[in-house]
Design a protein around this motif. Sequence first.
Motif, mmCIF file in Angstrom:
data_model
loop_
_atom_site.group_PDB
_atom_site.id
_atom_site.type_symbol
_atom_site.label_atom_id
_atom_site.label_comp_id
_atom_site.label_asym_id
_atom_site.label_seq_id
_atom_site.Cartn_x
_atom_site.Cartn_y
_atom_site.Cartn_z
ATOM 1 N N PRO A 1 -6.219 -5.000 -3.163
ATOM 2 C CA PRO A 1 -5.640 -5.523 -4.407
ATOM 3 C C PRO A 1 -4.567 -4.575 -4.913
ATOM 4 O O PRO A 1 -4.515 -3.408 -4.512
ATOM 5 N N PRO A 2 -3.676 -5.040 -5.786
ATOM 6 C CA PRO A 2 -2.648 -4.147 -6.329
ATOM 7 C C PRO A 2 -3.272 -2.922 -6.986
ATOM 8 O O PRO A 2 -4.340 -3.008 -7.594
ATOM 9 N N MET A 3 -2.601 -1.782 -6.843
ATOM 10 C CA MET A 3 -3.111 -0.562 -7.461
ATOM 11 C C MET A 3 -2.655 -0.516 -8.919
ATOM 12 O O MET A 3 -1.685 0.139 -9.291
ATOM 13 N N SER B 1 7.515 2.655 -9.356
ATOM 14 C CA SER B 1 6.716 2.776 -8.136
ATOM 15 C C SER B 1 5.316 2.205 -8.301
ATOM 16 O O SER B 1 4.720 2.285 -9.374
ATOM 17 N N ASN B 2 4.802 1.665 -7.198
ATOM 18 C CA ASN B 2 3.405 1.235 -7.131
ATOM 19 C C ASN B 2 2.513 2.332 -6.561
ATOM 20 O O ASN B 2 1.364 2.072 -6.212
ATOM 21 N N GLY C 1 -0.461 -0.571 -15.836
ATOM 22 C CA GLY C 1 -1.534 -1.553 -15.711
ATOM 23 C C GLY C 1 -1.129 -2.798 -14.963
ATOM 24 O O GLY C 1 -1.863 -3.792 -14.937
ATOM 25 N N THR C 2 0.038 -2.760 -14.330
ATOM 26 C CA THR C 2 0.499 -3.884 -13.525
ATOM 27 C C THR C 2 1.446 -3.358 -12.460
ATOM 28 O O THR C 2 2.112 -2.344 -12.668
ATOM 29 N N ALA C 3 1.488 -4.024 -11.319
ATOM 30 C CA ALA C 3 2.265 -3.534 -10.180
ATOM 31 C C ALA C 3 3.441 -4.455 -9.881
ATOM 32 O O ALA C 3 3.416 -5.646 -10.199
ATOM 33 N N LYS C 4 4.483 -3.885 -9.284
ATOM 34 C CA LYS C 4 5.589 -4.712 -8.792
ATOM 35 C C LYS C 4 5.030 -5.761 -7.836
ATOM 36 O O LYS C 4 4.114 -5.454 -7.077
#
Length: 222
Positions: free
Chosen positions: A60-62, A141-142, A170-173
């Motif tokens: 899942p997105p980091m 950056s993620n 708290g949210t990723a590209k």
Amino acid sequence: MAAPSGGDRPKVIFLDAVGTLFGVRGSVGQIYQAVAQSFGVDAPSDRLNQAFFQEFRAAPPMAFPHSDPATIPHQEYQWWEAIARNTFQQAGVLEQFADFPQFFQALYQHFATAQPWLIYPDVLPALKGWRSQGIELGIISNFDSRLYAVLNALNLSSFFSSVTISTEVGTAKPNPHLFQASLQKHQIAPHQAWHIGDSHREDYQGAKAVGLRAIWIRRAVG
């Protein structure tokens, strides 16, 4: 990297970090293999590399929305530990570790140093050129909070007036909120900024959807 000129000049250029500014020396599999060997475990680097990217892409997105900031470093650590554990499980050597948590701690700390990273040859000339033109630079950056240590270790920190990472926002590209958080730090509108990154989906499409000028840079994948 592209060089702005004349009326085309942005106020801020944002860049992705891993895969854009710097990449892994050799391959992730080779580094995993080398650190594992110091713990008495051996596996083919190509098998580890393939397993790593399968696990990384499936993760899942980091990003950890609504988390207490004090807990984020531990959540980052757990996120990567799960990927590493699954990588060695898939490679068929996980059971060879006498103490996997101890191994992973060493692996995690290793990636916070300069040793596993290589700055791409076109990066420093571009950063110096943009800075000489008075263009502000930022990172979107993620990657996790080790990015600050890596930038310091690679002597890149001084080029950037902002660093915005997914785990802190708290949210990723490609989620627009990460780009918007970066724009707010510089108090600029989207059309006043560029974003350069190596992911077509996360960087190019994500930035373009918010209204930044998006530039996709394609690097060789190790």
